[in-house]
Design a protein around this motif. Structure first.
Motif, PDB file in Angstrom:
ATOM      1  N   ILE A 158       6.538  -9.235 -12.215  1.00 13.80           N
ATOM      2  CA  ILE A 158       6.208  -9.346 -10.778  1.00 13.80           C
ATOM      3  C   ILE A 158       7.017  -8.344  -9.957  1.00 13.80           C
ATOM      4  N   ASN A 159       6.363  -7.718  -9.009  1.00 11.06           N
ATOM      5  CA  ASN A 159       6.997  -6.776  -8.056  1.00 11.06           C
ATOM      6  C   ASN A 159       7.747  -5.614  -8.704  1.00 11.06           C
ATOM      7  N   SER A 160       7.391  -5.276  -9.934  1.00 12.49           N
ATOM      8  CA  SER A 160       8.210  -4.270 -10.625  1.00 12.49           C
ATOM      9  C   SER A 160       7.600  -2.863 -10.581  1.00 12.49           C
ATOM     10  N   VAL A 161       6.299  -2.768 -10.219  1.00 10.66           N
ATOM     11  CA  VAL A 161       5.593  -1.485 -10.377  1.00 10.66           C
ATOM     12  C   VAL A 161       5.427  -0.752  -9.048  1.00 10.66           C
ATOM     13  N   LEU A 162       5.633   0.563  -9.130  1.00 12.72           N
ATOM     14  CA  LEU A 162       5.360   1.429  -7.981  1.00 12.72           C
ATOM     15  C   LEU A 162       3.961   1.998  -8.165  1.00 12.72           C
ATOM     16  N   TYR A 163       3.114   1.833  -7.142  1.00 11.86           N
ATOM     17  CA  TYR A 163       1.769   2.421  -7.191  1.00 11.86           C
ATOM     18  C   TYR A 163       1.774   3.709  -6.363  1.00 11.86           C
ATOM     19  N   VAL A 164       1.241   4.798  -6.928  1.00 12.87           N
ATOM     20  CA  VAL A 164       1.293   6.104  -6.263  1.00 12.87           C
ATOM     21  C   VAL A 164      -0.111   6.688  -6.137  1.00 12.87           C
ATOM     22  N   SER A 165      -0.511   7.012  -4.915  1.00 11.99           N
ATOM     23  CA  SER A 165      -1.803   7.685  -4.736  1.00 11.99           C
ATOM     24  C   SER A 165      -1.800   8.491  -3.446  1.00 11.99           C
ATOM     25  N   PHE A 166      -2.535   9.592  -3.459  1.00  4.73           N
ATOM     26  CA  PHE A 166      -2.675  10.439  -2.263  1.00  4.73           C
ATOM     27  C   PHE A 166      -4.116  10.454  -1.775  1.00  4.73           C
ATOM     28  N   GLY A 167      -4.885   9.432  -2.145  1.00  9.54           N
ATOM     29  CA  GLY A 167      -6.243   9.290  -1.626  1.00  9.54           C
ATOM     30  C   GLY A 167      -7.235  10.236  -2.276  1.00  9.54           C
ATOM     31  N   SER A 168      -8.354  10.445  -1.584  1.00  8.15           N
ATOM     32  CA  SER A 168      -9.480  11.160  -2.200  1.00  8.15           C
ATOM     33  C   SER A 168      -9.492  12.658  -1.909  1.00  8.15           C
ATOM     34  N   LEU A 169      -8.651  13.119  -0.990  1.00 13.89           N
ATOM     35  CA  LEU A 169      -8.787  14.515  -0.546  1.00 13.89           C
ATOM     36  C   LEU A 169      -7.547  15.386  -0.721  1.00 13.89           C
ATOM     37  N   ASN A 188      13.468   5.283 -12.337  1.00 17.16           N
ATOM     38  CA  ASN A 188      13.551   4.224 -13.353  1.00 17.16           C
ATOM     39  C   ASN A 188      12.671   3.019 -13.080  1.00 17.16           C
ATOM     40  N   LYS A 189      11.685   3.206 -12.236  1.00 13.05           N
ATOM     41  CA  LYS A 189      10.710   2.129 -11.996  1.00 13.05           C
ATOM     42  C   LYS A 189       9.452   2.456 -12.806  1.00 13.05           C
ATOM     43  N   SER A 190       8.723   1.432 -13.219  1.00 16.25           N
ATOM     44  CA  SER A 190       7.421   1.692 -13.855  1.00 16.25           C
ATOM     45  C   SER A 190       6.463   2.120 -12.760  1.00 16.25           C
ATOM     46  N   PHE A 191       5.568   3.032 -13.078  1.00 18.42           N
ATOM     47  CA  PHE A 191       4.632   3.477 -12.034  1.00 18.42           C
ATOM     48  C   PHE A 191       3.215   3.627 -12.542  1.00 18.42           C
ATOM     49  N   LEU A 192       2.276   3.364 -11.616  1.00 19.77           N
ATOM     50  CA  LEU A 192       0.860   3.643 -11.848  1.00 19.77           C
ATOM     51  C   LEU A 192       0.515   4.754 -10.862  1.00 19.77           C
ATOM     52  N   TRP A 193       0.151   5.923 -11.400  1.00 16.49           N
ATOM     53  CA  TRP A 193      -0.018   7.107 -10.554  1.00 16.49           C
ATOM     54  C   TRP A 193      -1.457   7.597 -10.668  1.00 16.49           C
ATOM     55  N   VAL A 194      -2.127   7.717  -9.517  1.00 15.05           N
ATOM     56  CA  VAL A 194      -3.479   8.281  -9.503  1.00 15.05           C
ATOM     57  C   VAL A 194      -3.384   9.786  -9.289  1.00 15.05           C
ATOM     58  N   LEU A 225      -7.861  -1.632  -4.366  1.00 17.02           N
ATOM     59  CA  LEU A 225      -7.652  -2.966  -3.784  1.00 17.02           C
ATOM     60  C   LEU A 225      -7.132  -3.942  -4.840  1.00 17.02           C
ATOM     61  N   GLN A 226      -7.734  -3.873  -6.032  1.00 20.29           N
ATOM     62  CA  GLN A 226      -7.272  -4.784  -7.095  1.00 20.29           C
ATOM     63  C   GLN A 226      -5.850  -4.456  -7.524  1.00 20.29           C
ATOM     64  N   VAL A 227      -5.521  -3.184  -7.466  1.00 23.32           N
ATOM     65  CA  VAL A 227      -4.164  -2.776  -7.841  1.00 23.32           C
ATOM     66  C   VAL A 227      -3.166  -3.292  -6.801  1.00 23.32           C
ATOM     67  N   LEU A 228      -3.457  -3.041  -5.534  1.00 21.99           N
ATOM     68  CA  LEU A 228      -2.511  -3.468  -4.496  1.00 21.99           C
ATOM     69  C   LEU A 228      -2.352  -4.986  -4.461  1.00 21.99           C
ATOM     70  N   GLU A 229      -3.422  -5.681  -4.838  1.00 22.77           N
ATOM     71  CA  GLU A 229      -3.359  -7.148  -4.824  1.00 22.77           C
ATOM     72  C   GLU A 229      -2.573  -7.703  -6.018  1.00 22.77           C
ATOM     73  N   HIS A 230      -2.401  -6.870  -7.046  1.00 22.79           N
ATOM     74  CA  HIS A 230      -1.806  -7.367  -8.293  1.00 22.79           C
ATOM     75  C   HIS A 230      -0.334  -7.752  -8.085  1.00 22.79           C
ATOM     76  N   GLU A 231       0.050  -8.881  -8.675  1.00 21.73           N
ATOM     77  CA  GLU A 231       1.410  -9.394  -8.424  1.00 21.73           C
ATOM     78  C   GLU A 231       2.503  -8.467  -8.971  1.00 21.73           C
ATOM     79  N   VAL A 301      13.148   0.737  -0.971  1.00 22.36           N
ATOM     80  CA  VAL A 301      12.079  -0.239  -0.710  1.00 22.36           C
ATOM     81  C   VAL A 301      12.012  -1.306  -1.802  1.00 22.36           C
ATOM     82  N   MET A 302      12.247  -0.904  -3.063  1.00 28.09           N
ATOM     83  CA  MET A 302      12.001  -1.857  -4.150  1.00 28.09           C
ATOM     84  C   MET A 302      13.188  -2.718  -4.538  1.00 28.09           C
ATOM     85  N   GLU A 303      14.426  -2.238  -4.282  1.00 31.69           N
ATOM     86  CA  GLU A 303      15.521  -3.060  -4.819  1.00 31.69           C
ATOM     87  C   GLU A 303      16.724  -3.230  -3.902  1.00 31.69           C
TER      88      GLU A 303
END
Ligand code: UDP
Length: 354
Positions: A158-169, A188-194, A225-231, A301-303
């Motif tokens: 829970i709350n451990s992942v950083l999500y990274v995205s710069f949108g569509s453009l 040193n955080k786990s990340f999901l990067w688009v 949306l599903q990613v941001l909602e994920h615990e 922000v995270m810790e």
């Protein structure tokens, strides 16, 4: 227009993902109040769509570049000049066609109704949950790697992942991409990067090969949306596009901001200084955000204790976002008022024709 509908609204979508999402959501809210909606956007854009909504009817107009849209035009300027000319023409034809088929649309909204605010325009099931079918925007330029993302997130704490995205453009400079890659790794955080396919070649050599699955996942597009909602998500490193900002607020996710252009610096200012739900990763004199700054902001922000207020505020704004779109909230009231005005005018037109 069927007898169950009170009025008919033609919604003109500017052919960009970030413009389409909120307009579609507004359309769904209108439909829920028994207004018939027809969406119009360009032929070239519709051809590119990977997902189309089945809940609204869609009509095509032309931007004058039916085969390739903006990529077919030599310059932005040339595109806009032709779009204005051919677009106005084909839009008039569409309005005429709808009138002939017995479903006339009502005169240009700003002539009959002053501007009102609505939103956050994100699917209802992420907010007030009153529109049961409204779980996604339904129209997407890219194919999301849904299973890969959700399977990976399901294995993270829970709350451990950083999500990274710069949108569509947004297109990052290679140097910025490299700084970001090392900033993420060093945090040193786990990340999901688009990283969109068109941006992938800018990743540092061997970055993907050396990335272990415990550390991170890089995808070309995700179901945001599903990613941001994920615990498991604890923070969103974002370009602060308006949709991404609203989505983060609505799902209670604090932000690290790296605005690029257009409205993004203004949105970033609101996030940091007004709503106090994020920090800004500052650029150096060359306009690049360095890896050390990125790492510091993520940790704050995270810790860190310094980020506690930001994390708490994010939860508070999530609640506020839900309330304003729920029944009787300010957004709901403004849509109600808009619909009742439409219905009145629709009635006047009908009576006039009799
Ligand atoms: N988005 C998405 N998957 C991704 C990245 C973005 O679904 O991997 C969506 C995001 O949810 C948002 C939109 O794309 O609704 C991006 O809009 P925004 O206004 O943030 O930025 P723009 O693309 O217009 O710069």
């Amino acid at each position: 227009m069927t007898t169950t509908h009170k009025a008919h609204c033609l919604v003109l979508l500017y052919p960009l993902q970030g413009h389409i999402n909120p307009m579609l959501q507004f359309s769904k809210r209108l439909q829920s109040k028994r207004v018939e909606v027809t969406i119009a956007t360009t032929k070239s854009f519709l051809k590119e769509m990977k997902e189309l909504p089945n809940s609204v009817s869609i009509e095509a107009i032309s931007d004058g570049y039916d085969d390739g849209g903006i990529d077919q035009a030599k310059t932005f300027e040339a595109y806009f000049i032709r779009f204005k000319e051919v677009g106005s023409d084909t839009l008039s034809q569409l309005i005429q066609k709808l009138a002939n088929s017995g479903c006339p649309v009502i005169d240009w909204m700003s002539k009959i109704y002053p501007i009102k605010t609505i939103g956050p325009t994100i699917p209802s099931m992420y907010l007030d949950k009153r529109l049961h079918d409204d779980k996604e925007y339904g129209l997407s330029m890219f194919k999301p790697m849904t299973n890969e993302c959700l399977n990976w997130l399901n294995h993270q704490p829970i709350n451990s992942v950083l999500y990274v995205s710069f949108g569509s453009l947004a297109k990052l400079e290679s140097e910025q991409m490299e700084e970001l890659a090392w900033g993420l790794k060093n945090s040193n955080k786990s990340f999901l990067w688009v990283v969109r396919s068109s941006e992938e070649s800018k990743l540092p050599n061997n970055f993907l090969e050396e990335l272990t699955s415990e550390k991170g996942l890089v995808v070309s597009w995700c179901p945001q949306l599903q990613v941001l909602e994920h615990e498991s998500i604890g923070c969103f490193l974002t370009q602060c596009g308006w949709n991404s900002t609203l989505e983060a607020i609505s799902l209670g996710v604090p932000m690290v901001e790296m605005p690029q252009w257009s409205d993004q610096p203004t949105n970033a200012k609101l996030v940091k200084d007004v709503w106090e739900i994020g920090v800004r990763a500052k650029q150096d004199e060359k306009g690049i955000v360095r890896r050390g700054v990125i790492e510091e902001c993520i940790k704050l922000v995270m810790e860190e204790d310094k980020g506690k207020l930001i994390r708490e505020n994010a939860k508070k704004w999530k609640e506020i976002a839900r309330n304003v779109v729920d029944e009787g909230g300010s957004s709901d009231k403004n849509i109600e008022e808009f619909v009742s005005k439409l219905v009145t005018i629709s009635q006047v037109i009908k009576n006039h024709k009799k």
